[in-house]
Design a protein around this motif. Structure first.
Motif, PDB file in Angstrom:
ATOM      1  N   ASP A 111      93.401  49.952 109.327  1.00 57.71           N
ATOM      2  CA  ASP A 111      94.838  50.241 109.302  1.00 57.71           C
ATOM      3  C   ASP A 111      95.212  51.293 110.340  1.00 57.71           C
ATOM      4  O   ASP A 111      96.357  51.333 110.812  1.00 57.71           O
ATOM      5  CB  ASP A 111      95.266  50.741 107.921  1.00 57.71           C
ATOM      6  N   LEU A 112      94.253  52.152 110.673  1.00 57.41           N
ATOM      7  CA  LEU A 112      94.509  53.247 111.607  1.00 57.41           C
ATOM      8  C   LEU A 112      93.913  53.009 112.984  1.00 57.41           C
ATOM      9  O   LEU A 112      94.071  53.850 113.868  1.00 57.41           O
ATOM     10  CB  LEU A 112      93.944  54.560 111.030  1.00 57.41           C
ATOM     11  N   ALA A 113      93.226  51.888 113.165  1.00 59.34           N
ATOM     12  CA  ALA A 113      92.535  51.652 114.435  1.00 59.34           C
ATOM     13  C   ALA A 113      93.499  51.619 115.614  1.00 59.34           C
ATOM     14  O   ALA A 113      93.269  52.270 116.636  1.00 59.34           O
ATOM     15  CB  ALA A 113      91.743  50.345 114.354  1.00 59.34           C
ATOM     16  N   VAL A 114      94.592  50.852 115.474  1.00 57.73           N
ATOM     17  CA  VAL A 114      95.544  50.726 116.587  1.00 57.73           C
ATOM     18  C   VAL A 114      96.270  52.042 116.871  1.00 57.73           C
ATOM     19  O   VAL A 114      96.271  52.515 118.005  1.00 57.73           O
ATOM     20  CB  VAL A 114      96.549  49.583 116.326  1.00 57.73           C
ATOM     21  N   PRO A 115      96.901  52.677 115.864  1.00 62.28           N
ATOM     22  CA  PRO A 115      97.568  53.952 116.168  1.00 62.28           C
ATOM     23  C   PRO A 115      96.608  55.028 116.661  1.00 62.28           C
ATOM     24  O   PRO A 115      96.969  55.833 117.508  1.00 62.28           O
ATOM     25  CB  PRO A 115      98.219  54.350 114.831  1.00 62.28           C
ATOM     26  N   ASP A 116      95.382  55.040 116.140  1.00 61.02           N
ATOM     27  CA  ASP A 116      94.411  56.024 116.608  1.00 61.02           C
ATOM     28  C   ASP A 116      94.087  55.801 118.077  1.00 61.02           C
ATOM     29  O   ASP A 116      93.958  56.753 118.846  1.00 61.02           O
ATOM     30  CB  ASP A 116      93.139  55.949 115.762  1.00 61.02           C
ATOM     31  N   GLY A 117      93.972  54.524 118.467  1.00 63.70           N
ATOM     32  CA  GLY A 117      93.726  54.211 119.874  1.00 63.70           C
ATOM     33  C   GLY A 117      94.880  54.592 120.775  1.00 63.70           C
ATOM     34  O   GLY A 117      94.691  54.852 121.967  1.00 63.70           O
ATOM     35  N   LEU A 118      96.083  54.658 120.198  1.00 64.34           N
ATOM     36  CA  LEU A 118      97.267  55.044 120.963  1.00 64.34           C
ATOM     37  C   LEU A 118      97.529  56.546 120.889  1.00 64.34           C
ATOM     38  O   LEU A 118      98.545  57.030 121.377  1.00 64.34           O
ATOM     39  CB  LEU A 118      98.503  54.300 120.436  1.00 64.34           C
ATOM     40  N   GLY A 119      96.588  57.280 120.258  1.00 63.43           N
ATOM     41  CA  GLY A 119      96.741  58.734 120.168  1.00 63.43           C
ATOM     42  C   GLY A 119      97.767  59.167 119.146  1.00 63.43           C
ATOM     43  O   GLY A 119      98.401  60.207 119.298  1.00 63.43           O
ATOM     44  N   MET A 120      97.940  58.362 118.061  1.00 58.90           N
ATOM     45  CA  MET A 120      98.925  58.685 117.034  1.00 58.90           C
ATOM     46  C   MET A 120      98.234  58.899 115.695  1.00 58.90           C
ATOM     47  O   MET A 120      97.115  58.425 115.470  1.00 58.90           O
ATOM     48  CB  MET A 120      99.962  57.580 116.930  1.00 58.90           C
ATOM     49  N   GLN A 121      98.918  59.605 114.785  1.00 58.74           N
ATOM     50  CA  GLN A 121      98.370  59.894 113.465  1.00 58.74           C
ATOM     51  C   GLN A 121      99.494  59.872 112.426  1.00 58.74           C
ATOM     52  O   GLN A 121     100.669  60.053 112.760  1.00 58.74           O
ATOM     53  CB  GLN A 121      97.713  61.274 113.467  1.00 58.74           C
ATOM     54  N   PRO A 122      99.164  59.647 111.122  1.00 54.56           N
ATOM     55  CA  PRO A 122     100.196  59.664 110.076  1.00 54.56           C
ATOM     56  C   PRO A 122     100.892  61.014 110.008  1.00 54.56           C
ATOM     57  O   PRO A 122     100.251  62.062 110.163  1.00 54.56           O
ATOM     58  CB  PRO A 122      99.403  59.384 108.796  1.00 54.56           C
ATOM     59  N   SER A 123     102.193  60.984 109.783  1.00 55.35           N
ATOM     60  CA  SER A 123     102.948  62.243 109.694  1.00 55.35           C
ATOM     61  C   SER A 123     103.787  62.246 108.419  1.00 55.35           C
ATOM     62  O   SER A 123     103.297  62.579 107.349  1.00 55.35           O
ATOM     63  CB  SER A 123     103.835  62.429 110.926  1.00 55.35           C
ATOM     64  N   SER A 124     105.040  61.840 108.496  1.00 59.91           N
ATOM     65  CA  SER A 124     105.937  61.917 107.336  1.00 59.91           C
ATOM     66  C   SER A 124     105.752  60.724 106.408  1.00 59.91           C
ATOM     67  O   SER A 124     105.347  59.634 106.823  1.00 59.91           O
ATOM     68  CB  SER A 124     107.392  61.978 107.806  1.00 59.91           C
ATOM     69  N   ILE A 125     106.048  60.946 105.112  1.00 58.22           N
ATOM     70  CA  ILE A 125     106.020  59.893 104.102  1.00 58.22           C
ATOM     71  C   ILE A 125     107.408  59.834 103.465  1.00 58.22           C
ATOM     72  O   ILE A 125     107.883  60.825 102.919  1.00 58.22           O
ATOM     73  CB  ILE A 125     104.965  60.170 103.026  1.00 58.22           C
ATOM     74  N   THR A 126     108.044  58.675 103.532  1.00 56.17           N
ATOM     75  CA  THR A 126     109.392  58.497 103.004  1.00 56.17           C
ATOM     76  C   THR A 126     109.378  57.518 101.840  1.00 56.17           C
ATOM     77  O   THR A 126     108.813  56.423 101.934  1.00 56.17           O
ATOM     78  CB  THR A 126     110.342  57.979 104.094  1.00 56.17           C
ATOM     79  N   VAL A 127     110.003  57.917 100.728  1.00 55.09           N
ATOM     80  CA  VAL A 127     110.132  57.041  99.561  1.00 55.09           C
ATOM     81  C   VAL A 127     111.377  56.187  99.728  1.00 55.09           C
ATOM     82  O   VAL A 127     112.481  56.711  99.909  1.00 55.09           O
ATOM     83  CB  VAL A 127     110.216  57.860  98.261  1.00 55.09           C
ATOM     84  N   THR A 128     111.217  54.875  99.659  1.00 52.94           N
ATOM     85  CA  THR A 128     112.332  53.933  99.773  1.00 52.94           C
ATOM     86  C   THR A 128     112.459  53.142  98.468  1.00 52.94           C
ATOM     87  O   THR A 128     111.681  53.314  97.536  1.00 52.94           O
ATOM     88  CB  THR A 128     112.133  52.972 100.947  1.00 52.94           C
TER      89      THR A 128
END
Length: 209
Positions: free
Chosen positions: A178-195
């Motif tokens: 789940d994190l492979a693509v964003p990690d490769g793009l230099g990104m990480q989880p930040s905010s969590i929004t309840v919808t």
């Protein structure tokens, strides 16, 4: 016959200018295809990696696996807590957990049934890629007919019980893929929004080392 064979052989040789033109067209075509493929690979992951959605059903299933649970309060009372019924609170950006509770032990003469109501925010734990409860607030811990001494004890232990009950429980765990693509793009989880439908985890660029 020899002349005819020579003429046929001569006609089968492509014109130099025509060969160069065809080769150039093929090179251009291959370059365009390669550029389009690279653009698709670059744009699609970035668009996907901006957020990750977790449904209410996914969280409910993950939480249910950790219950029922028993807690001993000072050696005088045991509380058996059933699986929480989760409710989304988009306006507060929080979740609510309503749990059935039964109490027994030396302080009590019989078993008492009641409910435990807690709401909480959410945080991401990078060490194990989990979504966990954060900033818990006890709304009510009710046991019908409980004696005053036992009721006072519950008021004291309520916040601690909420912390033990929910902070140790994983609401969701992201997989490495789940994190492979964003990690490769230099990104990480930040905010969590309840919808209304679940949680949306958004990504942001990693801090420079």
């Amino acid at each position: 016959m020899r002349v005819s064979a020579t003429m046929v052989a001569f006609r089968s040789i492509p014109h130099p200018a025509h060969s160069k033109h065809s080769a150039a067209l093929r090179s251009v075509f291959r370059a365009v295809c390669a550029a389009l493929a690279l653009a698709a690979c670059a744009v699609a992951p970035q668009a996907w990696a901006q957020s990750y959605t977790i449904s209410a059903e996914q969280m409910q299933g993950a939480v249910a696996e950790k219950f029922p649970r028993r807690y001993a309060l000072g050696g005088l009372m045991n509380l058996d807590v059933q699986a929480p019924r989760l409710r989304l609170l988009p306006q507060q950006n929080r979740l609510n957990a309503d749990m059935d509770v039964t109490a027994s032990g030396p302080l009590l003469q019989r078993r008492y049934a009641g409910a435990f109501d807690v709401d909480f925010a959410l945080r991401y734990e990078p060490s194990d890629r989990t979504i966990r409860a954060h900033q818990l607030h006890v709304n009510a811990l009710r046991l019908e007919g409980l004696q005053p001494q036992a009721a006072e004890m519950l008021d004291i232990y309520g916040p601690q019980l909420a912390q033990q009950t929910l902070s140790e429980v994983v609401l969701h765990q992201l997989r490495p893929q789940d994190l492979a693509v964003p990690d490769g793009l230099g990104m990480q989880p930040s905010s969590i929004t309840v919808t209304d439908k679940g949680l949306v985890v958004r990504f942001e660029p990693k801090a420079a080392p």
